[in-house]
Design a protein around this motif. Structure first.
Motif, PDB file in Angstrom:
ATOM      1  N   ILE A 143      -9.454 -22.909  31.727  1.00  0.00           N
ATOM      2  CA  ILE A 143      -8.181 -22.939  31.004  1.00  0.00           C
ATOM      3  C   ILE A 143      -7.949 -21.613  30.286  1.00  0.00           C
ATOM      4  O   ILE A 143      -6.848 -21.054  30.332  1.00  0.00           O
ATOM      5  CB  ILE A 143      -8.139 -24.124  30.018  1.00  0.00           C
ATOM      6  N   ALA A 162      -6.808 -27.868  33.946  1.00  0.00           N
ATOM      7  CA  ALA A 162      -6.962 -26.422  34.150  1.00  0.00           C
ATOM      8  C   ALA A 162      -6.065 -25.937  35.288  1.00  0.00           C
ATOM      9  O   ALA A 162      -5.425 -24.875  35.184  1.00  0.00           O
ATOM     10  CB  ALA A 162      -8.425 -26.081  34.440  1.00  0.00           C
ATOM     11  N   VAL A 201      -2.537 -25.618  34.131  1.00  0.00           N
ATOM     12  CA  VAL A 201      -2.354 -24.433  33.281  1.00  0.00           C
ATOM     13  C   VAL A 201      -2.101 -23.213  34.156  1.00  0.00           C
ATOM     14  O   VAL A 201      -1.210 -22.406  33.886  1.00  0.00           O
ATOM     15  CB  VAL A 201      -3.572 -24.205  32.356  1.00  0.00           C
ATOM     16  N   ALA A 214      -8.717 -24.087  24.328  1.00  0.00           N
ATOM     17  CA  ALA A 214      -9.862 -23.933  25.228  1.00  0.00           C
ATOM     18  C   ALA A 214     -11.125 -23.532  24.453  1.00  0.00           C
ATOM     19  O   ALA A 214     -12.213 -24.043  24.730  1.00  0.00           O
ATOM     20  CB  ALA A 214      -9.553 -22.902  26.310  1.00  0.00           C
ATOM     21  N   HIS A 263       1.970 -27.351  32.578  1.00  0.00           N
ATOM     22  CA  HIS A 263       1.569 -28.147  31.429  1.00  0.00           C
ATOM     23  C   HIS A 263       2.781 -28.514  30.583  1.00  0.00           C
ATOM     24  O   HIS A 263       3.883 -28.008  30.781  1.00  0.00           O
ATOM     25  CB  HIS A 263       0.510 -27.408  30.599  1.00  0.00           C
TER      26      HIS A 263
END
Length: 159
Positions: A142, A64, A67, A102, A72
């Motif tokens: 996320i 998370a 992100v 997510a 990522h």
């Protein structure tokens, strides 16, 4: 953008603290386990289930956090060769895919929470559902971070 950026800033800091504490605890737990096993020939049983929970926290919250930072996995080499509008479309598609992921994680893990609520983690006695609560929280983070990044693509930057 402040309506989502400020709560995400707080959420980001909380995740950093929780992931950092989990990593430190995991390190200490592994050192303790190794010393107990090889120096005292007395391996504690509780180390493995606790370590598994800590690894889940580190992995999911770390994902998370990446992100939010935009760190990522992506195909930057392909995207950089696209024209500006193509780059924007690719980045928007990427964030939409992350939000869909997510939602899938949230849905699947929430079902697992409901299914395993009455089961217990051996040795610890904690609900098995705890293992699935961590990804539920991480998936919400996320989605929030991806939404922030998606909106940032279309909102003019302020000085």
């Amino acid at each position: 953008m402040r309506f989502i950026k400020r709560p995400n800033d707080v959420l980001f800091r909380v995740l950093v603290v929780l992931a950092s504490i989990s990593l430190a605890a995991l390190s200490l737990l592994v050192i303790y386990s190794v010393v107990m096993r090889y120096v005292f020939s007395d391996a504690p049983d509780f180390v493995e289930p606790i370590a598994l929970l800590l690894v889940i926290v580190i992995a999911m919250f770390g994902a998370a956090l990446k992100v939010r930072e935009g760190g990522h996995i992506g195909l930057d080499s392909l995207v950089k060769k696209l024209p500006p509008k193509g780059q924007l479309a690719a980045m928007a598609f990427q964030h939409l895919c992350l939000i869909a992921l997510a939602v899938a994680i949230f849905s699947g893990c929430l079902q697992m929470v409901e299914t395993t609520m009455d089961d217990r983690i051996p040795i610890l006695g904690l609900p098995e559902a705890l293992r699935y609560c961590i990804p539920v929280v991480a998936s919400v983070c996320i989605a929030m971070f991806s939404l922030e990044n998606l909106l940032a693509l279309f909102v003019p930057k302020q000085n």
